[in-house]
Design a protein around this motif. Structure first.
Motif, PDB file in Angstrom:
ATOM      1  N   VAL A  30      -5.680  17.292 -43.219  1.00  0.00           N
ATOM      2  CA  VAL A  30      -7.145  16.285 -42.508  1.00  0.00           C
ATOM      3  C   VAL A  30      -7.110  15.754 -44.593  1.00  0.00           C
ATOM      4  O   VAL A  30      -7.924  16.817 -44.565  1.00  0.00           O
ATOM      5  CB  VAL A  30      -7.556  16.807 -41.823  1.00  0.00           C
ATOM      6  N   ALA A  31      -7.637  14.396 -44.220  1.00  0.00           N
ATOM      7  CA  ALA A  31      -8.568  13.672 -45.801  1.00  0.00           C
ATOM      8  C   ALA A  31      -9.891  13.099 -44.924  1.00  0.00           C
ATOM      9  O   ALA A  31      -9.159  12.141 -44.539  1.00  0.00           O
ATOM     10  CB  ALA A  31      -7.418  13.089 -46.964  1.00  0.00           C
ATOM     11  N   ILE A  32     -11.107  13.808 -45.381  1.00  0.00           N
ATOM     12  CA  ILE A  32     -11.766  12.397 -44.961  1.00  0.00           C
ATOM     13  C   ILE A  32     -12.818  12.051 -46.263  1.00  0.00           C
ATOM     14  O   ILE A  32     -13.435  12.806 -47.049  1.00  0.00           O
ATOM     15  CB  ILE A  32     -13.207  13.469 -44.154  1.00  0.00           C
ATOM     16  N   SER A  33     -12.446  10.762 -46.189  1.00  0.00           N
ATOM     17  CA  SER A  33     -13.324  10.283 -47.230  1.00  0.00           C
ATOM     18  C   SER A  33     -14.638   9.431 -46.902  1.00  0.00           C
ATOM     19  O   SER A  33     -14.583   8.361 -45.708  1.00  0.00           O
ATOM     20  CB  SER A  33     -12.293   9.237 -48.638  1.00  0.00           C
ATOM     21  N   ASP A  34     -15.347   8.837 -47.682  1.00  0.00           N
ATOM     22  CA  ASP A  34     -17.509   8.301 -47.348  1.00  0.00           C
ATOM     23  C   ASP A  34     -16.554   6.567 -47.085  1.00  0.00           C
ATOM     24  O   ASP A  34     -16.636   6.337 -48.350  1.00  0.00           O
ATOM     25  CB  ASP A  34     -18.256   8.380 -48.067  1.00  0.00           C
TER      26      ASP A  34
END
Length: 578
Positions: free
Chosen positions: A129-133
């Protein structure tokens, strides 16, 4: 003794942490048992949970439960995060996302914060899982939407003004016009925008106007000129025209505003001194009002009592030019095509119905005027009947998607060679009639920009619909409630609507009734398919009463959607073509 596996794991952890920092991502890795293998510290920037839930060996279920308990969780609006949301259902739904091969979504986790969550499940069972703003991007999008709303508001204000107003760019092409300006020329905004004054007026006037336009753009001095204009309806319009330069250097625009002073010049009705020969302004020299554009087209404005004089309207100097008569009941086509034919060097005018055609034919006979080519709008239902008695002129059926270059070549060939004499209506087919066949569309409808509107409030089902329609190559828009579905239908007029029957704001039954009410005067009725959780008799009956054409049940599948699309869209098109 050193543990080699542990040393390798540490290297992998270091690489992941470096990748997370370098790309500005929060990364989470879990194994096939849904236990966390690695979690980067930036995750805590998005979710205020205890750091212990990022440790290796933590169950993914516990990690999601901690996010739920924090109240700042994706997929739930901040104002509803404290309300009665089922914890187990939320966690189960998120777990199902982790087991998809790939899952991308942009979600809000705060009032002004948005994140992009990308999930991938590898063949080995590892989930990443990759989370970016993406808050700044969303803010820009919202600002763009706000700017668009302001533009629409400005256009609405300009359209409500009674004075003709237009805006030109540095190339002196029209980029904005209000309704009063369009009415003055008797044209729609679409036919004016992108063109120049040379496309609308005679060369002498066009050159004069361009000189004053360029002077205002170059010097910034306001141009002022009282003018007398003949409008498209033949009425005189007395205006005071002002031209302004607006904008920043290098990006100047030219704004022209025509202040209507007609009532002041010619006098108000009902004045006590109405018998006076002087106007209320007591104008001594009407020469101050320079003759401006004459937008009146006698052929376009022709009516029954003037048709008999139509031959006298034709300019004797143009007798060597080929004459074309357009038969159409579509004002937009007439406004667009007749000026185009004239720019090509033809004499062109139009009639709209059988009465005008008959009167025009008699006028031509009286004045010995020959029409070189007859252009027939192919979308008119009675086109063949209307022109069946006009056998002396070559004829051409005009396709809905006509191309200027092809049309010009075809018209020249007809005028020069006399090809295409009209056969009788009783003939099996117009074999000797040069025909441009329009593409098959549903009862004359052009292919819509959006083929399918999906009304569905459940995010998971929205995702499934999107994946299926994209896989089938079908353009679509998704509405989160029935009210939005009606608005999307009004905007795009799709070929098909897939309507969930149970939605907030407005349910599928009410939305269908609203669409059917709007369709009463339309020639084409959009197929609407009910989407139900289960095939209950009461739902099916309500669907029929609301005006739906069929129903499908969840869970949906690609085969199901393709079958419905083929039944209600492709098959109908094939039947119409046949």
């Amino acid at each position: 003794m050193n543990d080699v596996a542990s040393f390798g794991a540490n290297i992998q952890k270091t690489v992941l942490e470096a990748t997370s920092d370098a790309l500005g991502l929060a990364i989470l890795v879990c194994d096939k048992n849904d236990e966390i293998v690695f979690a980067s510290r930036p995750i805590l920037q998005f979710y205020p949970i205890p750091a212990q839930f990022l440790e290796a060996g933590t169950r993914l279920k516990d990690f999601l439960g901690a996010i739920f308990d924090s109240g700042v969780r994706s997929g739930t609006a901040p104002e509803t995060s404290r309300r009665n949301v089922n914890r187990d259902e939320w966690i189960s739904e998120r777990l199902s996302h982790h087991w998809r091969e790939r899952f991308d979504v942009v979600e809000r986790i705060g009032r002004h914060r948005w994140i992009n969550v990308r999930k991938r499940r590898l063949s080995s069972g590892l989930g990443i899982v990759a989370i970016s703003d993406v808050s700044e991007q969303k803010k820009r999008e919202e600002q763009m939407q706000l700017d668009m709303e302001r533009v629409e508001l400005t256009e609405g204000i300009l359209d409500s003004l009674p004075n003709p107003i237009c805006v030109k760019d540095r190339s002196l092409n029209y980029i904005a016009v209000n309704k009063a300006f369009c009415a003055l020329h008797g044209m729609t905004a679409d036919t004016i925008l992108g063109r120049s004054v040379w496309d609308l007026l005679e060369p002498e006037l066009a050159e004069k106007f361009e000189r004053s336009d360029r002077a205002t753009l170059e010097t910034g001095e306001i141009h002022y000129q009282p003018e007398q204009i003949v409008q498209a309806d033949g009425e005189d319009l007395w205006v005071v025209t002002r031209k302004f330069r607006v904008g920043d250097p290098g990006k100047y625009l030219l704004v022209t505003c025509m202040n209507d002073v007609t009532d002041l010049v010619v006098g108000y009705s009902g004045l006590d001194d109405a018998s006076s020969s002087r106007s209320p302004l007591e104008i001594k020299d009407y020469g101050l009002f320079a003759p401006a554009q004459n937008c009146y087209d006698p052929f376009r404005s022709i009516d029954m009592q003037h048709l008999i004089e139509a031959g006298a309207i034709i300019d004797p100097d143009t007798r060597g030019r080929q004459r074309i008569l357009l038969i159409t009941d579509a004002p937009a086509l007439e406004v667009n095509l007749v000026p185009q034919l004239r720019r090509w060097g033809f004499d062109a005018c139009a009639v709209r119905n059988a009465e005008e055609l008959s009167a025009f034919k008699d006028a031509c006979a009286v004045r010995a005027v020959r029409i070189d080519t007859l252009l027939i709008d192919g979308t008119m239902a009675d086109a063949l009947t209307l022109v069946s008695s006009w056998t002396s002129s070559p004829s051409l059926v005009l396709a809905k998607d006509w191309k200027p270059v092809e049309l010009r070549a075809s018209v020249l060939a007809l005028c020069e060679n006399g090809i295409g004499t009209l056969p009788s209506v009783e003939a099996d087919g117009p074999a000797d009639w040069d025909i441009i066949v329009p593409d098959v569309s549903l009862t004359g409808r052009p292919m819509p920009e959006v083929e399918v509107v999906v009304a569905e409030d459940n995010e998971i089902n929205q995702f499934v619909f999107a994946q299926i329609l994209e896989g089938l190559g079908i353009s679509y828009r998704i509405a989160a409630d029935g009210e939005e579905a009606v608005k999307l239908w009004q905007r795009y007029r799709p070929n098909l609507v897939l309507m969930d029957v149970s939605m907030p704001v407005m349910n599928g039954f009410d939305a269908t009734r609203a669409i059917r009410a709007l369709e009463k005067s339309a020639s084409f009725q959009t197929p609407i398919i009910a989407v139900t959780a289960q095939a209950l008799d009461i739902d099916i009956e309500q669907s029929k009463l609301a005006g739906m054409d069929d129903y499908i049940t969840k869970p949906i599948s690609p085969d199901m959607i393709e079958a419905v699309y083929r039944k209600f869209v492709i098959t109908k098109a094939e039947r119409l073509a046949g």
